[in-house]
Scaffold this motif. Structure first.
Motif, PDB file in Angstrom:
ATOM      1  N   THR A 174       0.843  -1.206   0.000  1.00  0.00           N
ATOM      2  CA  THR A 174       0.000   0.000   0.000  1.00  0.00           C
ATOM      3  C   THR A 174       0.873   1.249   0.000  1.00  0.00           C
ATOM      4  O   THR A 174       0.598   2.218  -0.720  1.00  0.00           O
ATOM      5  N   GLN A 191      -5.221   6.412   2.717  1.00  0.00           N
ATOM      6  CA  GLN A 191      -4.710   5.303   3.513  1.00  0.00           C
ATOM      7  C   GLN A 191      -5.690   4.907   4.620  1.00  0.00           C
ATOM      8  O   GLN A 191      -5.360   4.119   5.476  1.00  0.00           O
ATOM      9  N   SER A 235      -6.390   1.139   5.148  1.00  0.00           N
ATOM     10  CA  SER A 235      -5.192   0.421   5.595  1.00  0.00           C
ATOM     11  C   SER A 235      -4.877   0.749   7.046  1.00  0.00           C
ATOM     12  O   SER A 235      -4.515  -0.134   7.823  1.00  0.00           O
ATOM     13  N   LEU A 279      -5.249  -1.359  -0.440  1.00  0.00           N
ATOM     14  CA  LEU A 279      -4.237  -1.636  -1.462  1.00  0.00           C
ATOM     15  C   LEU A 279      -4.863  -1.545  -2.866  1.00  0.00           C
ATOM     16  O   LEU A 279      -4.296  -0.926  -3.776  1.00  0.00           O
ATOM     17  N   ASN A 312      -5.513   2.058  -3.859  1.00  0.00           N
ATOM     18  CA  ASN A 312      -4.274   2.745  -4.247  1.00  0.00           C
ATOM     19  C   ASN A 312      -3.771   2.262  -5.605  1.00  0.00           C
ATOM     20  O   ASN A 312      -3.222   3.043  -6.382  1.00  0.00           O
TER      21      ASN A 312
END
Lengths: 173, 192
Positions: free
Chosen positions: A79, A95, A98, A161, A164
């Motif tokens: 990530t 983010q 995550s 992930l 992104n």
């Protein structure tokens, strides 16, 4: 629909392939992977030590926990790799998922058998008495649902992930 | 309305997110080490173990029965991972315990700490079956009175080390992480 979903998932390795060509992104991803792997190796087995972390917890590390640590550290590392790559390509990365996943992954260790929850809820109970009765059942729930919590944590990290990867690809012109 | 983010802002935000990712496991490192009870309790040398009883094999057993022996009174929940690991440590160190005069009373928390779980016998059978047949180990269930007296904070995995004279010498938790304390107590209490 199914093939479209698979094609979307297939974009992740493609994005990783592009991102690996960027030195700075590779450095960030690598550093985060190493740090996260080390931390998770120490933190995950601490459910067996009442929250004590260090060599004492490492003694209780099981192959399953080592595998979990590796998976979660890889997801975080990738990530970061895609995030840095995306930023350098001009994308807006997020983010949130995550980070949520990473936080969730340490929940069993922090709350299952350590005194954090009883102490916190005792403090809260001085203001709101009903909270005093919640600490132990909550610890019991966390302790008996560890697999589910780790599953959700990994799903959140994987989702982060994937997001992104899509953003990184949209800018990799 | 859309906000235009500059590259430095994005980099800053991304760095914060990365830091959070790293810090979140690190937060776990800040959790108390080896304690599920008070880490550095005040000296309890003068405190005598209060009279209480517990249930074992369907019978009421008085704590006073064990006076003259060093005793570890350990309260556990049968859903607790560190309690299971603690039993495994004792199974590994069984020879050491068997050489001592120590009695280890393992009690399931009153109402199992507020969350359902298996019986204490089934728990021991799963985690450390050989201890069930060891005369140094006594398995049973907390009475409400004992739970309130010895575990007023309702910790999940907590133990009291009580000297042969009946004084509480150590209050700690998670034998899986603090076995050294128990070993030191056993050595100190060994008869010359």
């Amino acid at each position: 629909m199914m093939s479209a979903t698979l094609a979307n998932i297939g974009s992740v390795p493609r994005a990783i392939h592009y991102a690996l060509g960027d030195q700075r992104a590779k450095l960030w991803g690598g550093v985060l992977f190493v740090v996260a792997f080390g931390f998770y190796l120490l933190v995950l087995p601490a459910t067996a030590t009442g929250g004590a972390i260090g060599w004492v917890s490492l003694r209780w590390l099981t192959p399953g926990e080592a595998a979990l640590a590796l998976i979660m550290a890889m997801l975080l590392g990738l990530t970061a790799l895609l995030g840095v790559y995306g930023l350098r390509q001009g994308a807006q990365t997020t983010q949130g998922k995550s980070v949520l996943g990473a936080l969730l992954a340490v929940l069993p260790t922090l709350l299952c058998c350590s005194p954090i929850l009883p102490i916190t809820l005792t403090a809260v109970a001085s203001v709101l008495p009903i909270m005093g009765t919640l600490g132990l059942p909550l610890q019991g729930f966390i302790s008996t649902h560890e697999a589910l919590i780790y599953g959700v944590a990994i799903a959140l990290m994987a989702w982060g992930l994937y997001g992104n990867a899509r953003r990184a690809l949209s800018c990799a012109c | 309305m859309s906000t235009v983010l500059t590259l430095p802002t994005l980099v800053r935000r991304f760095s914060v997110a990365i830091a959070l990712m790293i810090i979140s496991p690190a937060g776990a490192l800040a959790s108390p080490s080896g304690v599920m009870g008070p880490q550095d309790p005040p000296p309890v040398a003068a405190q005598m173990a209060p009279a209480a009883n517990f249930m074992s094999d369907g019978k009421i057993v008085e704590m006073a029965t064990f006076k003259g022996h060093p005793v570890m009174l350990w309260q556990v929940a049968t859903w607790c991972g560190s309690c299971r690991a603690g039993l495994q440590i004792f199974e590994e160190q069984k020879a050491l315990v068997d050489k001592s005069d120590m009695r280890i009373i393992v009690l399931r928390d009153y109402k199992n700490g507020g969350y359902p779980g298996i019986s204490i016998t089934a728990f021991a059978q799963q985690a450390a079956p050989s201890l069930l047949h060891d005369p140094h180990f006594i398995f049973g269930d907390d009475t409400e009175a004992l739970y309130k007296l010895y575990n007023p904070q309702h910790y999940v995995d907590v133990y009291d080390l009580i000297g042969a004279d009946g004084s509480i010498q150590v209050v700690s938790s998670a034998p899986s992480a603090t076995f050294t304390k128990i070993q030191q107590f056993m050595t100190a209490q060994a008869k010359p």
